[in-house]
Design a protein around this motif. Structure first.
Motif, PDB file in Angstrom:
ATOM      1  N   TRP A   1       0.823  -1.191   0.000  1.00 44.32           N
ATOM      2  CA  TRP A   1       0.000   0.000   0.000  1.00 44.32           C
ATOM      3  C   TRP A   1       0.860   1.244   0.000  1.00 44.32           C
ATOM      4  N   ILE A   2       1.955   1.209   0.776  1.00 45.21           N
ATOM      5  CA  ILE A   2       2.792   2.400   0.880  1.00 45.21           C
ATOM      6  C   ILE A   2       3.659   2.567  -0.352  1.00 45.21           C
ATOM      7  N   LYS A   3       4.251   1.451  -0.823  1.00 41.23           N
ATOM      8  CA  LYS A   3       5.291   1.589  -1.844  1.00 41.23           C
ATOM      9  C   LYS A   3       4.740   1.588  -3.261  1.00 41.23           C
ATOM     10  N   LYS A   4       3.671   0.849  -3.490  1.00 39.54           N
ATOM     11  CA  LYS A   4       3.195   0.731  -4.871  1.00 39.54           C
ATOM     12  C   LYS A   4       2.580   2.053  -5.292  1.00 39.54           C
ATOM     13  N   PRO A   5       3.027   2.604  -6.384  1.00 41.83           N
ATOM     14  CA  PRO A   5       2.485   3.900  -6.777  1.00 41.83           C
ATOM     15  C   PRO A   5       1.008   3.788  -7.084  1.00 41.83           C
ATOM     16  N   ARG A   6       0.225   4.698  -6.539  1.00 38.35           N
ATOM     17  CA  ARG A   6      -1.209   4.615  -6.766  1.00 38.35           C
ATOM     18  C   ARG A   6      -1.759   5.994  -7.071  1.00 38.35           C
ATOM     19  N   VAL A   7      -2.880   5.968  -7.727  1.00 44.16           N
ATOM     20  CA  VAL A   7      -3.546   7.217  -8.079  1.00 44.16           C
ATOM     21  C   VAL A   7      -4.348   7.690  -6.886  1.00 44.16           C
ATOM     22  N   ARG A   8      -4.236   8.941  -6.563  1.00 44.36           N
ATOM     23  CA  ARG A   8      -4.972   9.461  -5.414  1.00 44.36           C
ATOM     24  C   ARG A   8      -6.223  10.172  -5.886  1.00 44.36           C
ATOM     25  N   TYR A   9      -7.296   9.956  -5.146  1.00 46.22           N
ATOM     26  CA  TYR A   9      -8.558  10.566  -5.547  1.00 46.22           C
ATOM     27  C   TYR A   9      -8.900  11.779  -4.706  1.00 46.22           C
ATOM     28  N   ASP A  10      -8.038  12.104  -3.738  1.00 45.52           N
ATOM     29  CA  ASP A  10      -8.455  13.137  -2.799  1.00 45.52           C
ATOM     30  C   ASP A  10      -7.870  14.496  -3.128  1.00 45.52           C
ATOM     31  N   GLY A  11      -7.604  14.778  -4.399  1.00 43.62           N
ATOM     32  CA  GLY A  11      -7.091  16.101  -4.711  1.00 43.62           C
ATOM     33  C   GLY A  11      -6.864  16.251  -6.195  1.00 43.62           C
ATOM     34  N   CYS A  12      -6.154  17.321  -6.550  1.00 44.98           N
ATOM     35  CA  CYS A  12      -5.944  17.662  -7.945  1.00 44.98           C
ATOM     36  C   CYS A  12      -4.455  17.583  -8.239  1.00 44.98           C
TER      37      CYS A  12
ATOM     38  N   TYR B   1       2.603  27.519 -18.028  1.00 49.38           N
ATOM     39  CA  TYR B   1       1.202  27.137 -18.031  1.00 49.38           C
ATOM     40  C   TYR B   1       1.014  25.914 -17.151  1.00 49.38           C
ATOM     41  N   PHE B   2      -0.236  25.603 -16.841  1.00 47.89           N
ATOM     42  CA  PHE B   2      -0.548  24.538 -15.887  1.00 47.89           C
ATOM     43  C   PHE B   2      -1.451  23.506 -16.525  1.00 47.89           C
ATOM     44  N   ARG B   3      -1.242  22.258 -16.130  1.00 48.57           N
ATOM     45  CA  ARG B   3      -2.181  21.193 -16.480  1.00 48.57           C
ATOM     46  C   ARG B   3      -2.763  20.655 -15.186  1.00 48.57           C
ATOM     47  N   TYR B   4      -4.080  20.580 -15.114  1.00 47.23           N
ATOM     48  CA  TYR B   4      -4.742  20.090 -13.911  1.00 47.23           C
ATOM     49  C   TYR B   4      -5.411  18.761 -14.210  1.00 47.23           C
ATOM     50  N   LEU B   5      -5.182  17.793 -13.339  1.00 48.98           N
ATOM     51  CA  LEU B   5      -5.755  16.456 -13.528  1.00 48.98           C
ATOM     52  C   LEU B   5      -6.425  16.040 -12.246  1.00 48.98           C
ATOM     53  N   ARG B   6      -7.687  15.672 -12.347  1.00 50.50           N
ATOM     54  CA  ARG B   6      -8.354  15.191 -11.147  1.00 50.50           C
ATOM     55  C   ARG B   6      -8.956  13.837 -11.450  1.00 50.50           C
ATOM     56  N   PHE B   7      -8.664  12.839 -10.620  1.00 50.50           N
ATOM     57  CA  PHE B   7      -9.146  11.482 -10.857  1.00 50.50           C
ATOM     58  C   PHE B   7     -10.288  11.143  -9.917  1.00 50.50           C
ATOM     59  N   TYR B   8     -11.168  10.271 -10.383  1.00 54.42           N
ATOM     60  CA  TYR B   8     -12.288   9.807  -9.575  1.00 54.42           C
ATOM     61  C   TYR B   8     -12.288   8.295  -9.527  1.00 54.42           C
ATOM     62  N   PRO B   9     -12.798   7.715  -8.414  1.00 60.00           N
ATOM     63  CA  PRO B   9     -12.761   6.255  -8.306  1.00 60.00           C
ATOM     64  C   PRO B   9     -13.652   5.538  -9.297  1.00 60.00           C
ATOM     65  N   ASN B  10     -14.588   6.251  -9.951  1.00 61.60           N
ATOM     66  CA  ASN B  10     -15.441   5.546 -10.913  1.00 61.60           C
ATOM     67  C   ASN B  10     -14.881   5.624 -12.323  1.00 61.60           C
TER      68      ASN B  10
ATOM     69  N   PRO C   1      -3.216  28.113  -9.847  1.00 60.56           N
ATOM     70  CA  PRO C   1      -3.882  27.039  -9.111  1.00 60.56           C
ATOM     71  C   PRO C   1      -4.916  27.535  -8.123  1.00 60.56           C
ATOM     72  N   MET C   2      -4.639  28.684  -7.503  1.00 58.07           N
ATOM     73  CA  MET C   2      -5.567  29.167  -6.477  1.00 58.07           C
ATOM     74  C   MET C   2      -6.983  29.259  -7.017  1.00 58.07           C
ATOM     75  N   GLU C   3      -7.098  29.739  -8.270  1.00 56.27           N
ATOM     76  CA  GLU C   3      -8.451  29.944  -8.798  1.00 56.27           C
ATOM     77  C   GLU C   3      -9.028  28.661  -9.356  1.00 56.27           C
ATOM     78  N   VAL C   4      -8.149  27.836  -9.941  1.00 52.98           N
ATOM     79  CA  VAL C   4      -8.665  26.736 -10.743  1.00 52.98           C
ATOM     80  C   VAL C   4      -9.057  25.531  -9.902  1.00 52.98           C
ATOM     81  N   VAL C   5      -8.278  25.223  -8.863  1.00 51.76           N
ATOM     82  CA  VAL C   5      -8.460  23.950  -8.179  1.00 51.76           C
ATOM     83  C   VAL C   5      -9.869  23.798  -7.607  1.00 51.76           C
ATOM     84  N   GLN C   6     -10.441  24.913  -7.127  1.00 49.27           N
ATOM     85  CA  GLN C   6     -11.791  24.779  -6.574  1.00 49.27           C
ATOM     86  C   GLN C   6     -12.797  24.449  -7.660  1.00 49.27           C
ATOM     87  N   VAL C   7     -12.520  24.971  -8.850  1.00 51.29           N
ATOM     88  CA  VAL C   7     -13.520  24.882  -9.898  1.00 51.29           C
ATOM     89  C   VAL C   7     -13.397  23.588 -10.687  1.00 51.29           C
ATOM     90  N   CYS C   8     -12.174  23.066 -10.733  1.00 53.77           N
ATOM     91  CA  CYS C   8     -11.902  21.939 -11.623  1.00 53.77           C
ATOM     92  C   CYS C   8     -12.497  20.680 -11.039  1.00 53.77           C
TER      93      CYS C   8
END
Lengths: 281, 159
Positions: free
Chosen positions: A203-214, A241-250, A262-269
């Motif tokens: 769980w700690i070492k295997k790289p995993r996608v996180r769903y709790d942020g951007c 420039y910035f690229r924003y990626l947000r993942f969902y468990p579904n 980021p300050m403006e975008v993260v809330q909206v994305c």
């Protein structure tokens, strides 16, 4: 400019206090210069964090010109501040280590209080965690951690018995399997030997996608521009420039490429967002 | 539909539809394998009040289709509203319901019971609240010496 002025004032006063303690002989002009340099340095760090490299470079230059050693001083002050913040929650639970006599007194007091409390406890209800069998507790923990891994911190600090329970491999097996849903359970079991046969380790070492942020990727590059006249100045553009990626468990994700901070975008994305971003640069 | 009789630990008899009670794998296996559905089945671990709540759950879910293989769950309390209402109980009673669901092997009820407790854990902001809410006895708490040691470690890390 999103610099918090109160923080700035606090840093400044902390810094002045420390400098005066350490080097009372230094000339007042030096102190003032260091002050101003510190301000510029903090401002520059903020700009850098937000991605505005141009402004950041400007202020870093000013800061180092005023005081060449500003980097070290800033680092020392930050580590002091972090130390104070981290120790705050422990302030209420301190054991006095300075004098041995006091320590003995305290332990005696703790023993007396513990006795009284044990008598009281006979009237208190028994904890739900102790009434249910171990396997069911493991089930509950599996559910609690599956949706919010930060529950692990809360639970492991409650009591030592809970911490032992949290080391159970089946919990981490459940977490790994539910999180890495692209692998079948048998594939994951096959990979266990890579992680010293421990699901906790996987769980700690295997790289995993996180769903709790951007996830934010900041790309900066430099390109030459066209100078207006055939003068000796070369025009150079620093593009960020910035690229924003947000993942969902579904199995969904949201990808946004934008110049906005980021300050403006993260809330909206987000998946449900209906805000049109076409008007922004 | 033939009915099944159950006796709780406080000697109360319940007569239920086969369809309803067959959600419990224990009863289902007992009745189909042993073929004794005249005599009442004793449940020594389950009180009548607990069984009432279990029956409420069974009635809500009697027409449910079997769950899909990999359900996509959005949140720890991703249950239907009636289940949420049902689970608004004190922890003592909830513990009894979970134990009964475990004994009678009703996977759905066990699952929503665990989720409700997990949701309560999530609601607590830090470990003090969890200790209070769940009445964890003081003997098991992290001792003061351990906390002092952790503090020393932090001092060491920050230099």
């Amino acid at each position: 400019m999103n610099v918090n002025n109160d923080e700035l004032e606090e840093f400044r006063s902390n810094w002045i206090r420390e400098v005066r303690q350490r080097a009372p002989q230094s000339a007042p002009e030096q102190v003032e210069e260091t002050e101003i340099a510190m301000e510029h340095f903090i401002l520059a760090a903020d700009f850098e964090r937000n991605g505005s490299m141009n402004e950041a470079m400007k202020h870093y230059r000013i800061a180092t010109k005023l005081d060449p050693d500003i980097e070290n001083k800033h680092w020392k002050m930050m580590s002091q501040k972090i130390q104070m913040e981290l120790l705050e929650p422990f302030e209420n639970l301190t054991v006095n280590e300075d004098e041995e006599d006091e320590e003995e007194e305290e332990t005696m007091q703790v023993a007396v209080v513990a006795e009284e409390e044990i008598n009281e406890e006979e009237e208190m209800e028994e904890s739900i965690f102790l009434q249910i069998p171990y396997e069911i507790l493991v089930l509950i923990i599996k559910r609690a951690l599956q949706f919010d891994i930060y529950n692990y911190m809360k639970l492991s600090l409650t009591c030592s018995w809970m911490r032992e329970t949290l080391k159970d491999q089946s919990i981490w097996r459940h977490l790994c399997i539910s999180h890495h849903f692209d692998h079948s359970p048998s594939t994951l079991t096959g990979q266990l030997s890579l992680y010293r046969d421990s699901w906790y380790n996987m769980w700690i070492k295997k790289p995993r996608v996180r769903y709790d942020g951007c996830y934010i990727s900041r790309v900066s590059y430099v390109r030459r521009g066209m100078s207006e006249t055939l003068s000796l100045t070369h025009v150079v553009h620093l593009v960020t420039y910035f690229r924003y990626l947000r993942f969902y468990p579904n199995n969904h994700f949201v990808l946004l490429t934008s110049f906005s901070e980021p300050m403006e975008v993260v809330q909206v994305c987000s998946f449900n967002s209906r805000v049109s971003m076409t008007n922004r640069k | 539909m033939a009915s099944v009789k159950l006796t709780t630990s406080d000697d109360k008899e319940y007569t239920l539809d086969r369809e309803l009670i067959f959600q419990s794998n224990l009863i289902k296996n007992m009745v189909t394998d042993l073929d004794v559905f005249d005599a009442p089945i004793p449940l020594p671990n389950v009180t009548s009040s607990t069984l009432d709540i279990v029956i409420k759950y069974l009635k809500i879910h009697k027409d449910d289709p079997p769950p899909p293989d990999k359900p996509i769950e959005k949140a720890v309390d991703d249950m239907i509203d009636e289940d949420k209402e049902l689970m608004k109980l004190e922890f003592n009673i909830m513990a009894d319901v979970i134990l009964a669901a475990n004994y009678l092997d009703i996977p759905g009820l066990l699952d929503i019971g665990c989720r409700t407790v997990a949701w309560h854990i999530k609601q607590c902001k830090d470990y003090h609240e969890i200790r209070e809410k769940f009445n964890i006895p003081k003997e098991l708490w992290r001792s003061e010496e351990e906390i002092a040691e952790m503090k020393k470690e932090l001092n060491g890390i920050l230099g």
